[in-house]
Design a protein around this motif. Structure first.
Motif, PDB file in Angstrom:
ATOM      1  N   THR A 239     -23.951 -19.026  -8.776  1.00 42.01           N
ATOM      2  CA  THR A 239     -24.111 -20.442  -8.425  1.00 42.01           C
ATOM      3  C   THR A 239     -25.337 -20.664  -7.548  1.00 42.01           C
ATOM      4  O   THR A 239     -26.147 -21.562  -7.811  1.00 42.01           O
ATOM      5  N   ILE A 240     -25.506 -19.843  -6.504  1.00 43.28           N
ATOM      6  CA  ILE A 240     -26.644 -20.079  -5.609  1.00 43.28           C
ATOM      7  C   ILE A 240     -27.969 -19.676  -6.252  1.00 43.28           C
ATOM      8  O   ILE A 240     -29.025 -20.190  -5.876  1.00 43.28           O
ATOM      9  N   SER A 241     -27.915 -18.786  -7.256  1.00 41.95           N
ATOM     10  CA  SER A 241     -29.162 -18.389  -7.922  1.00 41.95           C
ATOM     11  C   SER A 241     -29.775 -19.545  -8.704  1.00 41.95           C
ATOM     12  O   SER A 241     -30.946 -19.497  -9.076  1.00 41.95           O
ATOM     13  N   LYS A 242     -28.984 -20.592  -8.941  1.00 45.68           N
ATOM     14  CA  LYS A 242     -29.536 -21.787  -9.608  1.00 45.68           C
ATOM     15  C   LYS A 242     -30.430 -22.577  -8.657  1.00 45.68           C
ATOM     16  O   LYS A 242     -31.263 -23.373  -9.086  1.00 45.68           O
ATOM     17  N   ASP A 243     -30.245 -22.351  -7.346  1.00 43.49           N
ATOM     18  CA  ASP A 243     -31.055 -23.043  -6.335  1.00 43.49           C
ATOM     19  C   ASP A 243     -32.164 -22.160  -5.771  1.00 43.49           C
ATOM     20  O   ASP A 243     -33.189 -22.662  -5.307  1.00 43.49           O
ATOM     21  N   ASP A 337     -17.654 -19.226   1.667  1.00 44.96           N
ATOM     22  CA  ASP A 337     -18.668 -19.939   2.447  1.00 44.96           C
ATOM     23  C   ASP A 337     -20.084 -19.789   1.885  1.00 44.96           C
ATOM     24  O   ASP A 337     -21.011 -20.448   2.373  1.00 44.96           O
ATOM     25  N   ILE A 338     -20.272 -18.911   0.916  1.00 42.87           N
ATOM     26  CA  ILE A 338     -21.632 -18.541   0.490  1.00 42.87           C
ATOM     27  C   ILE A 338     -22.470 -19.747   0.107  1.00 42.87           C
ATOM     28  O   ILE A 338     -23.591 -19.938   0.617  1.00 42.87           O
ATOM     29  N   GLU A 339     -21.963 -20.575  -0.788  1.00 44.38           N
ATOM     30  CA  GLU A 339     -22.765 -21.707  -1.290  1.00 44.38           C
ATOM     31  C   GLU A 339     -23.161 -22.646  -0.160  1.00 44.38           C
ATOM     32  O   GLU A 339     -24.326 -23.039  -0.024  1.00 44.38           O
TER      33      GLU A 339
END
Length: 377
Positions: A239-243, A337-339
């Protein structure tokens, strides 16, 4: 002129970053002769020569070649083989570092042979006895003679456990000695590394934007040995790799479990996650220095990011290095909490801090000064 024989024990790759500055200061010392013993607890033949060359230390004087095994078998093998080394070398002191099985095993051997022992990184406590490293810390500090610490909280832990203040020396952080010494050299290298599939070359400013990517390290059993937890992590990373792009020099244990649980292909399918083999020390500190943040469950990277004031998100319930939270740029978070935390960093609201006392690149010199006093050199 009497020569004082000092055995320095290293069992795993991070131990060598702590040993290297001591080896440099002790090089050609007139009275203290260091013997570097590698237990072989963790050994990567492919990386070994590169690692010693990058840290500018000689190959170990003695390699016990223990290899991987269960905790009990590995500890027993180390003790059996290290006892022979001690009987042969007859050291005036054994110094251990860190918290791996070799740390506790070699301290036990030396203590039973009535050889004085010193523990560097003494007093660190996570309060989590499910971690084998915590057991090793407790055992080592219970039977050591001299204690070199990296922070005030470690001193307090030892005093609370009954260790006399006069045996405790807060001298700073050897990992930071290595970091500061090698940063300039790291900048001069050509940092091009292949992804595991061989289809991409990762290079700063070409593949990854300077200051615009995250670096990850994960290997703790609590994160990578349970399929549900690892699946949640893979989903969070994706998910965060999209940002923001993510560089992931991946631990063999983590690769093995990703494949075992059917998660590897899912992780590899994300275009902005760059999976690579473990990289050399110089490459690693280079990529940390130029990252926007670190996402990890490792111990050492909490210290390196604190020294470089890079936000660090540590996926663990506790840390044995709380100074990196009180004073540094480290933050303990959960998988859930990662995102949220990464998005705060990308908005410029990541945790920052200051460098703890004595983390100045001169720790090895201070420790050797103390050793000289102990040996009456």
């Amino acid at each position: 002129m009497e020569e004082y024989r000092l055995i320095l024990v290293a069992g795993a790759r991070p131990n060598f970053m702590k040993i290297a500055p001591l080896m440099h200061v002790l090089r050609n010392h007139q009275k203290i002769k260091p013997y570097l013993v590698h237990t072989g607890q963790h050994y990567d033949e492919k990386m070994s020569d590169l690692f010693f060359r990058q840290l500018d230390i000689p190959e170990p004087d003695i390699n016990l070649e223990v290899g991987s095994a269960s905790h009990a078998v590995q500890t027993a093998l180390i003790m059996e083989r290290f006892e022979k080394v001690c009987l042969n070398v007859k050291p005036h002191m054994v110094m251990v570092v860190g918290d791996v099985n070799s740390t506790a095993a070699c301290t036990l051997v030396a203590a039973k042979l009535h050889i004085p022992t010193a523990h560097y990184e003494a007093g660190l406590r996570s309060r989590d006895r499910s971690m084998p490293e915590e057991i090793n810390r407790l055992v080592t500090d219970a039977i050591s003679d001299y204690f070199f610490t990296t922070s005030v909280d470690a001193d307090e832990n030892l005093i609370n456990e009954g260790i006399p203040q006069k045996k405790i020396y807060m001298m700073g952080n050897l990992m930071i000695d290595s970091l500061y010494e090698h940063l300039k050299k790291a900048e001069s290298l050509n940092h091009a590394i292949q992804t595991l599939d061989g289809k991409k070359t990762v290079q700063l400013d070409k593949t990854l934007p300077d200051g615009g990517y995250g670096i990850m390290t994960f290997h703790r059993p609590s994160n990578v040995d349970e399929p549900e937890t690892l699946a949640k992590l893979v989903n969070g990373w994706g998910t965060i790799s999209k940002d923001v792009p993510l560089l992931f020099p991946i631990h063999p244990r983590t690769v093995k479990n990703l494949k075992k649980f059917g998660l590897y292909d899912i992780l590899a399918s994300y275009d902005s996650i760059y999976l690579t083999e473990p990289v050399g020390y110089l490459e690693f500190i280079y990529f940390i220095r130029h990252s926007a943040f670190a996402l990890t469950d490792s111990g050492g990277i909490q210290e390196e990011t604190t020294a470089l004031n890079i936000p660090c998100l540590t996926i663990r319930p506790s840390t044995e290095r709380p100074v990196t939270i009180w004073e540094g740029s480290n933050k303990l978070i959960t998988v859930d909490d990662i995102e949220k935390e990464v998005r705060l960093i990308l908005k410029g609201k990541g945790k920052t801090g200051k460098t703890p006392k004595f983390w100045d690149g001169q720790t090895a010199r201070r420790i050797v000064d103390i050793l000289e006093d102990i040996f009456y050199v």
